[in-house]
Motif scaffolding. Structure first.
Motif, PDB file in Angstrom:
ATOM      1  N   ASN A 162      41.070  43.288  46.277  1.00 20.96           N
ATOM      2  CA  ASN A 162      40.752  42.200  45.342  1.00 20.96           C
ATOM      3  C   ASN A 162      39.720  42.682  44.331  1.00 20.96           C
ATOM      4  O   ASN A 162      38.753  43.352  44.688  1.00 20.96           O
ATOM      5  CB  ASN A 162      40.187  40.987  46.093  1.00 20.96           C
ATOM      6  CG  ASN A 162      41.256  40.305  46.928  1.00 20.96           C
ATOM      7  OD1 ASN A 162      42.442  40.417  46.644  1.00 20.96           O
ATOM      8  ND2 ASN A 162      40.826  39.613  47.962  1.00 20.96           N
ATOM      9  N   GLY A 163      39.957  42.363  43.068  1.00 19.75           N
ATOM     10  CA  GLY A 163      39.004  42.742  42.026  1.00 19.75           C
ATOM     11  C   GLY A 163      39.138  44.178  41.563  1.00 19.75           C
ATOM     12  O   GLY A 163      38.302  44.666  40.808  1.00 19.75           O
ATOM     13  N   ALA A 164      40.200  44.852  41.996  1.00 22.38           N
ATOM     14  CA  ALA A 164      40.350  46.269  41.623  1.00 22.38           C
ATOM     15  C   ALA A 164      40.852  46.436  40.191  1.00 22.38           C
ATOM     16  O   ALA A 164      40.704  47.509  39.604  1.00 22.38           O
ATOM     17  CB  ALA A 164      41.313  46.952  42.590  1.00 22.38           C
ATOM     18  N   GLY A 165      41.440  45.387  39.631  1.00 21.70           N
ATOM     19  CA  GLY A 165      41.950  45.490  38.258  1.00 21.70           C
ATOM     20  C   GLY A 165      43.453  45.299  38.143  1.00 21.70           C
ATOM     21  O   GLY A 165      44.015  45.492  37.063  1.00 21.70           O
ATOM     22  N   LYS A 166      44.090  44.908  39.242  1.00 16.71           N
ATOM     23  CA  LYS A 166      45.557  44.734  39.206  1.00 16.71           C
ATOM     24  C   LYS A 166      45.960  43.640  38.211  1.00 16.71           C
ATOM     25  O   LYS A 166      46.795  43.859  37.333  1.00 16.71           O
ATOM     26  CB  LYS A 166      46.103  44.346  40.596  1.00 16.71           C
ATOM     27  CG  LYS A 166      45.815  45.316  41.713  1.00 16.71           C
ATOM     28  CD  LYS A 166      46.557  44.936  42.977  1.00 16.71           C
ATOM     29  CE  LYS A 166      46.176  43.592  43.566  1.00 16.71           C
ATOM     30  NZ  LYS A 166      44.816  43.521  44.116  1.00 16.71           N
ATOM     31  N   THR A 167      45.370  42.468  38.393  1.00 15.94           N
ATOM     32  CA  THR A 167      45.775  41.334  37.559  1.00 15.94           C
ATOM     33  C   THR A 167      45.399  41.559  36.102  1.00 15.94           C
ATOM     34  O   THR A 167      46.162  41.217  35.193  1.00 15.94           O
ATOM     35  CB  THR A 167      45.135  40.036  38.103  1.00 15.94           C
ATOM     36  OG1 THR A 167      45.626  39.834  39.432  1.00 15.94           O
ATOM     37  CG2 THR A 167      45.502  38.838  37.265  1.00 15.94           C
ATOM     38  N   THR A 168      44.240  42.154  35.875  1.00 16.71           N
ATOM     39  CA  THR A 168      43.845  42.447  34.494  1.00 16.71           C
ATOM     40  C   THR A 168      44.851  43.398  33.843  1.00 16.71           C
ATOM     41  O   THR A 168      45.229  43.227  32.687  1.00 16.71           O
ATOM     42  CB  THR A 168      42.425  43.056  34.468  1.00 16.71           C
ATOM     43  OG1 THR A 168      41.542  42.162  35.144  1.00 16.71           O
ATOM     44  CG2 THR A 168      41.937  43.251  33.058  1.00 16.71           C
ATOM     45  N   SER A 169      45.297  44.389  34.623  1.00 18.18           N
ATOM     46  CA  SER A 169      46.315  45.314  34.095  1.00 18.18           C
ATOM     47  C   SER A 169      47.585  44.553  33.731  1.00 18.18           C
ATOM     48  O   SER A 169      48.166  44.755  32.657  1.00 18.18           O
ATOM     49  CB  SER A 169      46.684  46.382  35.128  1.00 18.18           C
ATOM     50  OG  SER A 169      45.544  47.012  35.624  1.00 18.18           O
ATOM     51  N   LEU A 170      48.009  43.674  34.631  1.00 24.35           N
ATOM     52  CA  LEU A 170      49.245  42.922  34.387  1.00 24.35           C
ATOM     53  C   LEU A 170      49.099  42.028  33.151  1.00 24.35           C
ATOM     54  O   LEU A 170      50.037  41.889  32.362  1.00 24.35           O
ATOM     55  CB  LEU A 170      49.599  42.058  35.603  1.00 24.35           C
ATOM     56  CG  LEU A 170      50.079  42.798  36.853  1.00 24.35           C
ATOM     57  CD1 LEU A 170      50.399  41.806  37.965  1.00 24.35           C
ATOM     58  CD2 LEU A 170      51.302  43.642  36.571  1.00 24.35           C
ATOM     59  N   ARG A 171      47.938  41.428  33.010  1.00 22.53           N
ATOM     60  CA  ARG A 171      47.717  40.570  31.833  1.00 22.53           C
ATOM     61  C   ARG A 171      47.834  41.385  30.547  1.00 22.53           C
ATOM     62  O   ARG A 171      48.372  40.903  29.546  1.00 22.53           O
ATOM     63  CB  ARG A 171      46.334  39.914  31.906  1.00 22.53           C
ATOM     64  CG  ARG A 171      46.260  38.751  32.867  1.00 22.53           C
ATOM     65  CD  ARG A 171      44.871  38.140  32.873  1.00 22.53           C
ATOM     66  NE  ARG A 171      44.736  37.136  33.891  1.00 22.53           N
ATOM     67  CZ  ARG A 171      45.074  35.858  33.752  1.00 22.53           C
ATOM     68  NH1 ARG A 171      45.549  35.445  32.603  1.00 22.53           N
ATOM     69  NH2 ARG A 171      44.936  35.002  34.735  1.00 22.53           N
TER      70      ARG A 171
END
Lengths: 275, 313
Positions: free
Chosen positions: B41-50
């Motif tokens: 969690n918080g590693a940057g996965k969702t930010t990358s996807l966004r």
């Protein structure tokens, strides 16, 4: 799909979303309750009335006079608040609920989405004013009949002519309201917070009214947004005075264009993050 | 355009003030991949996807979907692409069916004609007229899949699709993803459910504190783990000596009455012969491979990377 058709589809859904939310009706009901309460109060209290405002002295002559009088009263904060309730929420609520990312990952570009939302906000403001005027005419007619209207110049105009003047007056009255809608939409886009946008837009409208009554502001008064709420008086003069109407057109165009353009640019470039 | 990868990011960076949420991420998802995007969690996965979907602007670098950059081409770059980041979100005061109609009208083409089929697929047809506000988390996840499939995607980006689902829901979600990939849809699956990734994905990337610490095939990743063995014998002392003498056997150590060591398959075969010739009985010789979880934890909790990350942030 053409851009116009895409915006039309988005607009249709923005209206559908508004119709599906209870709070949408809050503003509309308020807009209809005010003239009703106004007429009831004047019927119950047969002496006195809003003698100091345009058409106030002749309000009991015809139901047609009622919407004009209520337009004046509601311009101070009621219509700005009703307008801001929707325009201030229309982007911020989507940010808050996370649905902005849902619609921005489909096939419509951000500009089209913003245009659909702006049109829906403007529509709501116009509908609120028209709803108020309709109820005012009906309530006033029930109370005092549908008779000729006394213009601001003191001459009588036929009921049919009076209806035409009312339509024209509403047409110019909604311009400053659209200015407030544009400002609320801008705040909604920038702050991503519905409450801040609604309150901010209302404060803006009240500030414009306040500046208009402060001593020493005579030179800027014709260019304040609040002043444009009185532009319809020009239609009620015989012959008609188009100077305030013309000024309202270009002054409001500026008050509409600047926040709308700024909001549009922010909306195009903003990050759609977790809220 | 035909040979452009469904997803390609180059030097993707996202900074929030002094925090580097995504730090020079290079990713390539090839056609037909079921690509696991792993990270704590918080590693940057969702930010990358966004950033891939054009929802947020990179501070540096770029993300392309089938060779098109959403920041440059806008919604056109999302043609053939669907999915959701974080939990799928809908208008709670509209029914599931009306939400899908709305989204279909936000699409080009004949999405509307697919609504009933998609509701059927995700088993929401009977609840389609209920307001989404009354849906459970799992139902919303399924509606999110239906909304994505309305676009007839060639690339599906799913962010933690099984999170919050009950075991049956997770199984159904896995089955659905398997079925979609069978139909040729490329899937980028962000997840921290390692069993799910191990079961579904052929390639993975592991991100930690915004940086990619591994990208490649899952098979190769599992193969990078040293092969370990456990040996049980009624004569552990003699077995220990033979293990010491056997070429190719290393990291030998006794644990709880058994021997543990690392060796390649040839060395283990030779060792078994040697044990037999020495009349040393063997009750068990068990190969042990590191699980994806072991590898994941090793890659994401490694102290060496901590030092690098401290510099980055």
């Amino acid at each position: 799909m053409s851009s116009a058709l895409a915006v039309a589809r988005i607009y249709r859904w923005e209206i559908a979303k508004l119709l599906a939310q209870k709070r949408t009706y809050l503003g509309l009901v308020a807009a209809m309750l005010v003239p009703t309460a106004f007429v009831v109060a004047l019927v119950v209290n047969t002496k006195g009335g809003p003698n100091d405002i345009p058409l106030g002295r002749t309000i009991r002559d015809t139901g047609l006079a009622v919407p004009f009088v209520v337009l004046f009263f509601m311009s101070i904060w009621a219509f700005p608040l009703i307008t801001a309730l929707v325009a201030g929420d229309i982007v911020a609520a989507e940010s808050h609920n996370g649905t902005l990312k849902t619609i921005l990952t489909r096939s419509r570009n951000r500009g089209q989405v913003f245009a659909g939302k702006a049109l829906a906000s403007i529509t709501y403001a116009i509908v609120a004013v028209v709803a108020m005027a309709t109820v005012a005419v009906v309530a006033g007619t029930i109370a005092w009949g549908f008779h000729p209207l006394t213009s601001l110049s003191g001459t009588k105009v036929s009921p049919a002519h009076g209806v035409g003047l009312l339509a024209a007056s509403i047409g110019v009255y909604v311009l400053p309201l659209i200015g407030i809608a544009a400002f609320a939409l801008f705040l909604s886009t920038v702050t991503r917070n519905s409450a801040a946008s609604v309150v901010g837009a209302l404060m803006f409208a009240l500030l414009m009214q306040l500046l208009g009554v402060l001593p020493g502001t005579e030179s800027i008064r014709p260019y304040l947004l609040g002043t444009q709420f009185d532009a319809w008086h020009g239609f009620l003069r015989i012959p008609a005075d188009f100077a305030p109407v013309t000024r309202a057109l270009w002054v409001c165009a500026l008050y509409i264009a600047v926040p709308l353009l700024a909001g549009y640019v922010v909306f195009l470039r903003r990050d759609v993050d977790s809220e | 355009m035909s040979d452009t990868p469904p997803v390609a990011t180059r030097g993707l960076v996202k900074r929030y003030g002094s925090i580097v949420a995504v730090d020079h991420v290079d990713l390539t998802v090839e056609r037909g991949d079921v690509f696991g995007y792993l990270g704590p969690n918080g590693a940057g996965k969702t930010t990358s996807l966004r950033m891939m979907l054009g929802l947020i602007r990179p501070s540096a670098g770029k993300a392309e979907l089938f060779g098109r950059d959403p920041l440059v081409e806008g919604a056109k770059a999302l043609e053939g692409v669907a999915g959701f980041v974080e939990a799928p979100r809908f208008y709670p005061y509209l029914s599931g069916r009306r939400n899908l109609r709305l989204l279909a009208d936000y699409d080009d083409g004949d999405s509307r004609s697919l609504i009933e089929e998609m509701l059927e697929l995700v088993e929401l047809r009977d609840r389609g007229n209920d307001r989404v506000g009354g849906y459970s988390h799992g139902m919303r996840q399924r509606l999110g899949i239906a909304a994505s499939l309305l676009r007839r995607p060639r690339l599906l980006l799913l962010d933690e699709p099984a999170t919050g689902l009950d075991p049956a829901g997770m199984r159904d979600m896995r089955d659905l993803v398997r079925r979609l990939t069978g139909e040729g849809i490329t899937v980028l699956l962000s997840s921290h459910l390692l069993a799910e990734v191990e079961e579904l994905c052929n390639r993975v990337a592991i991100i930690r504190k915004g940086r990619i610490v591994y990208e490649g095939s899952l098979e190769e990743l599992l193969a990078t783990a040293s092969s370990g063995y456990r040996l049980k014998s009624p004569h552990p002392e003699r077995a220990y000596v033979l293990c010491l003498q056997q070429a190719g056997v290393h990291s030998l150590h006794p644990v709880d009455g058994e021997l543990r060591f690392q060796a390649d398959e040839a060395a283990v075969a030779a060792l078994s012969i040697a044990l037999g010739q020495a009349h040393v009985g063997v009750t068990a010789l068990i190969p042990e491979r590191a699980s994806l979880e072991d590898l994941f934890l090793g890659l994401t909790e490694h102290p060496a990377t901590d030092e690098q990350d401290a510099v980055a942030v």
